[in-house]
Design a protein around this motif. Structure first.
Motif, PDB file in Angstrom:
ATOM      1  N   LEU A   1       0.773  -1.129  -0.036  1.00  0.00           N
ATOM      2  CA  LEU A   1      -0.050  -0.055   0.057  1.00  0.00           C
ATOM      3  C   LEU A   1       0.857   1.202  -0.032  1.00  0.00           C
ATOM      4  CD1 LEU A   1      -3.140   0.897   0.327  1.00  0.00           C
ATOM      5  CD2 LEU A   1      -2.766   1.023   2.546  1.00  0.00           C
ATOM      6  N   GLY A   2       1.902   1.188   0.883  1.00  0.00           N
ATOM      7  CA  GLY A   2       2.640   2.338   0.830  1.00  0.00           C
ATOM      8  C   GLY A   2       3.644   2.487  -0.382  1.00  0.00           C
ATOM      9  N   LEU A   3       3.980   1.488  -1.084  1.00  0.00           N
ATOM     10  CA  LEU A   3       4.601   1.443  -2.407  1.00  0.00           C
ATOM     11  C   LEU A   3       3.801   1.955  -3.571  1.00  0.00           C
ATOM     12  CD1 LEU A   3       6.953  -1.833  -2.013  1.00  0.00           C
ATOM     13  CD2 LEU A   3       7.640   0.823  -1.712  1.00  0.00           C
ATOM     14  N   TRP A   4       2.700   1.456  -3.592  1.00  0.00           N
ATOM     15  CA  TRP A   4       1.664   1.494  -4.909  1.00  0.00           C
ATOM     16  C   TRP A   4       0.804   2.516  -4.739  1.00  0.00           C
ATOM     17  CZ3 TRP A   4       0.917  -4.669  -4.701  1.00  0.00           C
ATOM     18  CH2 TRP A   4       1.993  -5.014  -5.035  1.00  0.00           C
ATOM     19  N   VAL A   5       0.278   2.885  -3.611  1.00  0.00           N
ATOM     20  CA  VAL A   5      -0.939   4.000  -3.395  1.00  0.00           C
ATOM     21  C   VAL A   5      -0.178   5.248  -2.893  1.00  0.00           C
ATOM     22  CG1 VAL A   5      -3.269   4.291  -2.669  1.00  0.00           C
ATOM     23  CG2 VAL A   5      -2.324   1.967  -3.192  1.00  0.00           C
ATOM     24  N   PRO A   6       0.260   6.190  -3.752  1.00  0.00           N
ATOM     25  CA  PRO A   6       0.624   7.643  -2.845  1.00  0.00           C
ATOM     26  C   PRO A   6      -0.233   8.181  -2.225  1.00  0.00           C
ATOM     27  CG  PRO A   6       1.069   7.191  -5.466  1.00  0.00           C
ATOM     28  CD  PRO A   6       0.161   6.297  -5.382  1.00  0.00           C
ATOM     29  N   LYS A   7      -1.567   8.123  -2.689  1.00  0.00           N
ATOM     30  CA  LYS A   7      -2.404   8.812  -1.598  1.00  0.00           C
ATOM     31  C   LYS A   7      -2.904   8.500  -0.346  1.00  0.00           C
ATOM     32  CE  LYS A   7      -5.206  10.953  -5.350  1.00  0.00           C
ATOM     33  NZ  LYS A   7      -6.678  11.123  -6.106  1.00  0.00           N
ATOM     34  N   ALA A   8      -2.489   7.158  -0.004  1.00  0.00           N
ATOM     35  CA  ALA A   8      -2.767   6.361   1.173  1.00  0.00           C
ATOM     36  C   ALA A   8      -2.271   7.074   2.243  1.00  0.00           C
ATOM     37  CB  ALA A   8      -2.335   4.901   0.970  1.00  0.00           C
ATOM     38  N   ARG A   9      -2.823   7.126   3.514  1.00  0.00           N
ATOM     39  CA  ARG A   9      -2.499   7.757   4.651  1.00  0.00           C
ATOM     40  C   ARG A   9      -2.449   6.768   5.822  1.00  0.00           C
ATOM     41  NH1 ARG A   9      -2.904  11.550   1.325  1.00  0.00           N
ATOM     42  NH2 ARG A   9      -3.279  13.685   1.748  1.00  0.00           N
ATOM     43  N   GLN A  10      -2.051   7.164   7.104  1.00  0.00           N
ATOM     44  CA  GLN A  10      -1.572   6.270   8.188  1.00  0.00           C
ATOM     45  C   GLN A  10      -2.987   5.681   8.377  1.00  0.00           C
ATOM     46  OE1 GLN A  10       1.178   6.407  11.790  1.00  0.00           O
ATOM     47  NE2 GLN A  10      -0.733   7.352  12.423  1.00  0.00           N
ATOM     48  N   ASN A  11      -4.121   6.384   8.522  1.00  0.00           N
ATOM     49  CA  ASN A  11      -5.339   5.719   9.121  1.00  0.00           C
ATOM     50  C   ASN A  11      -5.826   4.614   7.947  1.00  0.00           C
ATOM     51  OD1 ASN A  11      -5.502   7.074  11.464  1.00  0.00           O
ATOM     52  ND2 ASN A  11      -6.683   8.928  10.597  1.00  0.00           N
ATOM     53  N   ASP A  12      -5.543   5.020   6.884  1.00  0.00           N
ATOM     54  CA  ASP A  12      -5.981   3.965   5.695  1.00  0.00           C
ATOM     55  C   ASP A  12      -5.256   2.525   5.959  1.00  0.00           C
ATOM     56  OD1 ASP A  12      -7.557   6.104   4.631  1.00  0.00           O
ATOM     57  OD2 ASP A  12      -5.860   6.563   3.055  1.00  0.00           O
ATOM     58  N   ALA A  13      -4.052   2.781   5.924  1.00  0.00           N
ATOM     59  CA  ALA A  13      -3.278   1.489   6.184  1.00  0.00           C
ATOM     60  C   ALA A  13      -3.683   0.749   7.391  1.00  0.00           C
ATOM     61  CB  ALA A  13      -1.636   1.883   6.406  1.00  0.00           C
ATOM     62  N   ILE A  14      -3.772   1.517   8.620  1.00  0.00           N
ATOM     63  CA  ILE A  14      -4.129   0.642   9.925  1.00  0.00           C
ATOM     64  C   ILE A  14      -5.389   0.039   9.734  1.00  0.00           C
ATOM     65  CG2 ILE A  14      -4.773   0.886  12.223  1.00  0.00           C
ATOM     66  CD1 ILE A  14      -2.554   3.215  12.378  1.00  0.00           C
TER      67      ILE A  14
END
Length: 495
Positions: free
Chosen positions: A421-434
């Protein structure tokens, strides 16, 4: 079993602790303790990686897989090679670029402290459960030995003894002790497996391979089974094995820490890819041992052998079928495989606790001396916890290797998904990942507890990756611009 066997086993336990302390050298700071000052040779790290991931599960449980079924399990090793190539060329460069101490430092740099800590806690919990299974696996042959002498020690006492010896050299020697003892331990259990195969085949009047082939047990590739529920169907094993290996060697601190001890990124790549080749050969060796045992015991079932579980077949042969001294050597090899994983886990848990949790939330600056002392205390504390974790597993209907891989799959998919997610989705934020990670772990836990027969364990990592990346991507659509990564501030360069 003869007294000579016990002498061999005791000599091994004492020798392991001595060797670890002798080869470890002195540590003056946390970088020495957790990374060996980044000066370990790649070939030693490669063998250490193999010893770490092998554990007692491979030595006693993989023969049981072949004995009870066939050798399609080895398809997983094909996926392992694919996964490690991904780790070598996608994830490792990012770790070396920031001189990171743990795998989760990248998540901290990409998303923030909350995601780094979440990943670290998930790693800790999964490692405790998965290695609890591994400790239990190592205790099985030890109990077989002691029972033959009329010494009825329970599993908890056996686990405690193994753990205390391992804690000793890990506590004082750090990662250098772990790596060099791993090299010796791997040599011991591989030689033990070869010796066992020689003695088994030497007592057979038939060609065990031909006999196994006639029964359909030498099937290598499985294109017929359901790719959903059968864990060793070709697509399931290769894809699942690739994702499992990518997660275990690219997102699990127990392996990443080892790879970060090499001198250069190129050395780390050679170590991780080379380990896949060695693992394939190991699987082949111990699966062949299982087929030979099937002929040796005249195709008898576990019940007909008077055993409670398939994982007792190989240890029983070691105790009953080998000459005095050699039995002790092979059992020491099984202990070696378990202790190599435990020592690696202790070091990885301590480094993750120190770097990803304590230093991230503590406002009190630490001197090098105090940081090193605290790191050793974390090692000791996790060793005590491991003793309790190992005692949680007193039995299972399936080979313990499958249970161990299933537990690892609970969080591996979420962890690897967070990296992707961190590598492929530039818009992703911390809450999205968690949130994506949490939903993935919850789903995999449900499948493990209530639907284990519905989906093969080799799919666990793949499902976790899809859920984490998919949900994280959907949540990221509400953001307008790309996320701004936090500055790389790691424990190594912060000092």
């Amino acid at each position: 079993m003869q007294p000579l066997d016990l002498i061999v086993i005791i000599a091994y336990l004492v020798g392991s602790a001595w060797l670890g302390l002798k080869l470890s050298g002195k540590q003056s700071n946390v970088k020495d303790y957790f990374l060996g000052s980044r000066e370990l040779p790649w070939w030693a790290v490669c063998l250490s990686v193999v010893a770490t991931e092998t554990s007692a599960l491979t030595v006693i449980s993989v023969p049981a897989v072949a004995y009870l079924g066939n050798i399609t399990f080895i398809q997983v090793a094909i996926g392992y090679l694919i996964g490690r190539i991904v780790v070598a060329f996608v994830l490792l460069p990012r770790y070396y670029r920031g001189e990171m101490t743990t795998a989760y430092a990248y998540l901290g740099q990409r998303f923030g402290r909350g995601m780094q800590s979440t990943a670290s806690v998930a790693f800790i919990l999964t490692r405790l459960l998965a290695d609890g299974v591994r400790l239990f696996a190592a205790a099985i042959p030890v109990k077989v030995i002691l029972d033959s002498y009329g010494l009825n020690l329970n599993f908890f006492a056996i686990i405690a003894i193994l753990s205390l010896v391992t804690i000793a050299y890990t506590f004082f020697g750090g990662i250098k002790a772990v790596v060099w003892v791993d090299v010796a331990q791997m040599a011991l259990y591989v030689v033990g497996g070869i010796i066992a195969l020689i003695f088994i085949t030497g007592n057979l009047e038939v060609n065990f391979w031909s006999e196994a082939a006639d029964a359909g047990k030498t099937q290598f590739l499985d294109f017929a089974s359901s790719p959903i529920s059968a864990p060793y169907a070709f697509i399931t094993a290769v894809v699942g094995g690739a994702l499992l290996s990518t997660a275990s060697h690219g997102a699990d601190q127990i392996i990443v820490q080892r790879l970060l001890t090499t001198r250069t990124l190129r050395d780390a790549k050679k170590a991780v890819i080379g380990s896949a080749v060695i693992v394939f050969l190991q699987f082949a060796l111990f699966l062949t041992v299982g087929l030979a045992l099937w002929s040796y015991y005249e195709r008898k079932s576990v019940e007909e052998l008077g055993l409670e579980r398939g994982d007792q077949i190989f240890p029983t042969f070691i105790v009953e079928g080998l000459p005095s001294g050699l039995s002790g050597l092979l059992l020491a090899g099984i202990l070696a495989s378990a202790m190599s994983t435990l020592s690696s886990s202790l070091s990885a848990l301590a480094s993750s606790t120190m770097s990803d949790l304590y230093e991230k939330f503590s406002t009190r600056p630490l001197s090098e001396v105090r940081a090193l002392r605290l790191s050793r205390l974390f090692t000791l504390g996790w060793g005590v916890v491991f003793i309790g974790a190992g005692a949680l597993f007193t039995g299972t209907d399936n080979p313990v290797v499958e249970l161990g891989l299933s537990i690892a799959g609970l969080t591996y998919g979420g962890l690897l998904g967070a990296f992707f997610l961190g590598l492929w989705v530039p818009k992703a934020r911390q809450n999205d990942a968690i949130l994506g990670f949490a939903v993935a772990v919850a789903l995999m836990t449900y499948l493990f507890l209530f639907e284990r027969t519905l989906i093969g364990f080799t799919w666990y990592t793949a499902i976790g990756v899809v859920v984490t990346v998919g949900l994280g991507f959907l949540l990221s659509l509400r953001h307008r611009g790309a996320a701004t990564p936090a500055p790389i501030t790691t424990e190594v360069n912060a000092r």
